[in-house]
Design a protein around this motif. Sequence first.
Motif, PDB file in Angstrom:
ATOM      1  N   ASN A 194       0.841  -1.180   0.000  1.00 45.71           N
ATOM      2  CA  ASN A 194       0.000   0.000   0.000  1.00 45.71           C
ATOM      3  C   ASN A 194       0.883   1.238   0.000  1.00 45.71           C
ATOM      4  O   ASN A 194       1.756   1.370   0.837  1.00 45.71           O
ATOM      5  N   VAL A 195       0.669   2.154  -0.930  1.00 43.89           N
ATOM      6  CA  VAL A 195       1.575   3.289  -1.056  1.00 43.89           C
ATOM      7  C   VAL A 195       1.602   4.158   0.190  1.00 43.89           C
ATOM      8  O   VAL A 195       2.609   4.799   0.499  1.00 43.89           O
ATOM      9  N   SER A 196       0.527   4.185   0.952  1.00 44.88           N
ATOM     10  CA  SER A 196       0.483   5.052   2.125  1.00 44.88           C
ATOM     11  C   SER A 196       1.047   4.394   3.378  1.00 44.88           C
ATOM     12  O   SER A 196       1.143   5.040   4.413  1.00 44.88           O
ATOM     13  N   ASP A 197       1.432   3.096   3.283  1.00 46.77           N
ATOM     14  CA  ASP A 197       2.004   2.436   4.454  1.00 46.77           C
ATOM     15  C   ASP A 197       3.248   3.183   4.911  1.00 46.77           C
ATOM     16  O   ASP A 197       4.210   3.343   4.180  1.00 46.77           O
ATOM     17  N   GLY A 198       3.256   3.622   6.156  1.00 43.64           N
ATOM     18  CA  GLY A 198       4.427   4.257   6.732  1.00 43.64           C
ATOM     19  C   GLY A 198       4.645   5.691   6.297  1.00 43.64           C
ATOM     20  O   GLY A 198       5.606   6.326   6.712  1.00 43.64           O
ATOM     21  N   LEU A 199       3.772   6.250   5.444  1.00 40.34           N
ATOM     22  CA  LEU A 199       3.994   7.595   4.931  1.00 40.34           C
ATOM     23  C   LEU A 199       3.286   8.677   5.731  1.00 40.34           C
ATOM     24  O   LEU A 199       3.695   9.828   5.731  1.00 40.34           O
ATOM     25  N   GLU A 200       2.195   8.310   6.408  1.00 40.52           N
ATOM     26  CA  GLU A 200       1.362   9.324   7.038  1.00 40.52           C
ATOM     27  C   GLU A 200       2.146  10.231   7.978  1.00 40.52           C
ATOM     28  O   GLU A 200       1.931  11.436   8.048  1.00 40.52           O
ATOM     29  N   VAL A 201       3.102   9.656   8.712  1.00 49.39           N
ATOM     30  CA  VAL A 201       3.834  10.432   9.702  1.00 49.39           C
ATOM     31  C   VAL A 201       4.675  11.523   9.043  1.00 49.39           C
ATOM     32  O   VAL A 201       5.036  12.501   9.666  1.00 49.39           O
ATOM     33  N   TYR A 202       4.973  11.368   7.747  1.00 46.21           N
ATOM     34  CA  TYR A 202       5.775  12.347   7.028  1.00 46.21           C
ATOM     35  C   TYR A 202       4.925  13.414   6.338  1.00 46.21           C
ATOM     36  O   TYR A 202       5.438  14.196   5.559  1.00 46.21           O
ATOM     37  N   SER A 203       3.642  13.449   6.624  1.00 40.73           N
ATOM     38  CA  SER A 203       2.750  14.314   5.850  1.00 40.73           C
ATOM     39  C   SER A 203       3.074  15.796   5.989  1.00 40.73           C
ATOM     40  O   SER A 203       2.745  16.583   5.117  1.00 40.73           O
ATOM     41  N   LYS A 204       3.722  16.205   7.082  1.00 38.54           N
ATOM     42  CA  LYS A 204       4.080  17.610   7.271  1.00 38.54           C
ATOM     43  C   LYS A 204       5.580  17.849   7.091  1.00 38.54           C
ATOM     44  O   LYS A 204       6.094  18.912   7.416  1.00 38.54           O
ATOM     45  N   TYR A 205       6.278  16.867   6.593  1.00 39.62           N
ATOM     46  CA  TYR A 205       7.719  16.952   6.361  1.00 39.62           C
ATOM     47  C   TYR A 205       7.984  18.028   5.322  1.00 39.62           C
ATOM     48  O   TYR A 205       7.454  17.984   4.213  1.00 39.62           O
ATOM     49  N   ASP A 206       8.820  19.019   5.642  1.00 41.17           N
ATOM     50  CA  ASP A 206       8.979  20.169   4.760  1.00 41.17           C
ATOM     51  C   ASP A 206      10.351  20.253   4.106  1.00 41.17           C
ATOM     52  O   ASP A 206      10.698  21.281   3.523  1.00 41.17           O
ATOM     53  N   PHE A 207      11.154  19.203   4.200  1.00 40.42           N
ATOM     54  CA  PHE A 207      12.429  19.202   3.485  1.00 40.42           C
ATOM     55  C   PHE A 207      12.185  18.959   1.998  1.00 40.42           C
ATOM     56  O   PHE A 207      11.466  18.038   1.614  1.00 40.42           O
ATOM     57  N   VAL A 208      12.797  19.801   1.163  1.00 38.79           N
ATOM     58  CA  VAL A 208      12.713  19.637  -0.284  1.00 38.79           C
ATOM     59  C   VAL A 208      14.132  19.557  -0.824  1.00 38.79           C
ATOM     60  O   VAL A 208      14.915  20.495  -0.678  1.00 38.79           O
ATOM     61  N   PRO A 209      14.508  18.428  -1.434  1.00 32.07           N
ATOM     62  CA  PRO A 209      15.874  18.281  -1.922  1.00 32.07           C
ATOM     63  C   PRO A 209      16.162  19.210  -3.087  1.00 32.07           C
ATOM     64  O   PRO A 209      15.263  19.637  -3.806  1.00 32.07           O
ATOM     65  N   GLY A 210      17.448  19.520  -3.267  1.00 37.91           N
ATOM     66  CA  GLY A 210      17.849  20.326  -4.402  1.00 37.91           C
ATOM     67  C   GLY A 210      17.501  19.643  -5.711  1.00 37.91           C
ATOM     68  O   GLY A 210      17.333  18.424  -5.784  1.00 37.91           O
ATOM     69  N   ASP A 211      17.393  20.427  -6.771  1.00 35.01           N
ATOM     70  CA  ASP A 211      16.896  19.917  -8.042  1.00 35.01           C
ATOM     71  C   ASP A 211      18.008  19.667  -9.058  1.00 35.01           C
ATOM     72  O   ASP A 211      17.752  19.083 -10.111  1.00 35.01           O
TER      73      ASP A 211
END
Length: 512
Positions: free
Chosen positions: A170-187
């Motif tokens: 399931n794509v959402s397994d383990g992801l919910e806790v990161y929902s407010k994660y604001d790190f954006v990697p360089g492009d």
Amino acid sequence: MNFTKIILAFCVILIISPTLNAQTKKIKRPKNRVGVTSVDNFVQESFDLYDKVYKYDGYAASGQSLDDDDIDVLEEALDEMSSLSESAPDILNDLDGVGVLKQGKATLQMNKAKKALKYSIKTAKELLLGQRERKTENEDNNSKSDEDLDDEVSNIENNNDDTIKNANTNVSDGLEVYSKYDFVPGDKPIFFDDFTNDFIGDLPSKWNTNGSGNIVKFNKVEDNWFELKAGYRLFAIPDINQLPEDYTIEFDLLTSGLSNQTSSGTRLFIILSDANTFTQGESSYVSISIPLGQYAPFDIDAYNFFDNQNGMINSGLSADIRDEIKNQPHIAISVTKKRYRLWVNEVKYVDIPRFIEKLNILNYLKFHVYGLADGEERVFIKNVKVAEGGIDLRRKLMSEGKISTNGILFNSGSANIQPQSLGIVRQISQVLMQDNSIKLNIVGHTDSDGPDDSNLKLSKDRAEAVKNALVSIYNISSDRLTTNGKGETEPVADNGTADGKAQNRRVEFIKI
């Protein structure tokens, strides 16, 4: 009143006094279910019993005596806990055939539940017998037993036998806790090394050191890892000779052998330096050190040094990351001119506005480990990525109608989104929330590893996984999102190098 209960209650009262140490820190009950019935029931029942025992332990710690009913509850709980503990090995068999993300989540929750049970059984017996011996919070509050960790990251071998394989989950397994994660990697990639092109036992080809270090492989943890050796003034330096003003650094961290005996001074230092030498720096550097000790929570230390003088920053930032350190955390760093931020998994622990006192002089990245017990405690890194940043993906998508990013990462050969990639997905969701008229086509791309048809399918699955994350985590209407995949057919860099492959593994968002 039963005579035995009177004696037990009397014994409990005798051991209680106001001078007792504080009750041990409470183990946190997992917030989310795994989705495997037997595991979820085991975890719930374990923590229900744990809460009962913890309550009565708190009474004893505060000097409140236990009455007959309390003792009855403890006796019943002890019987239930013993029976529940015996069922744990059978429950693990239910994980066969379950996806790797769900397996990992289930294992972590089972280990936490077993730790709660171990505490509960021991404490209940001591309370009933009047022999409760109090340990300090630091002695009781370990994330895993040494046996759990050894089973997870031991048996280093020179082959792929028994390596955990990725599976659809399931794509959402383990992801919910990161929902407010604001790190954006360089492009714009500057450096990337996953050590796949290096031989086991060798020093990685794109690194330098004044000591030693080698590539290893585990039988139960995926991919190649670079083992960092500890020592005085011992550095591992990736082949980077120029860092821009705005960039990000990411890597995965793995530890083995850490315990309550690990020294309080055991640390991983991440250094930005003005010199490509085996020193912290010639005249200027900044250093962040991540604590690896387990017997107490230790600070993340921040220090800067410019023009041969101590800088303005020499601080210890509170961070109890003991659980994270023993569970393969993802470290992310963002440098935006003078500002420096650091995340451990989804949590931001460092955010210093003027850490880089002088711009354009710290051009080298260095890793340094100190304090490990030789032969017992070990530290490994993989997926080291440095990328130039500075572009707000939201503004670019709004103004240009299209963005391409290689910052959304997936498990190798699968469509499972790595949770630390959600900073970018979150930015996309913000654009969609701001303007309800926007619709997006999500297009996946792969590198050239593997058959063409497999890569085409994988690229489509990855695009669909990003769509599912936007829908399930950020509540974006699925009607506003379409998906497609191009496989390996539209490379933007050389597939013959690790850097090029990293650039080709990307996701595009196109306004329609």
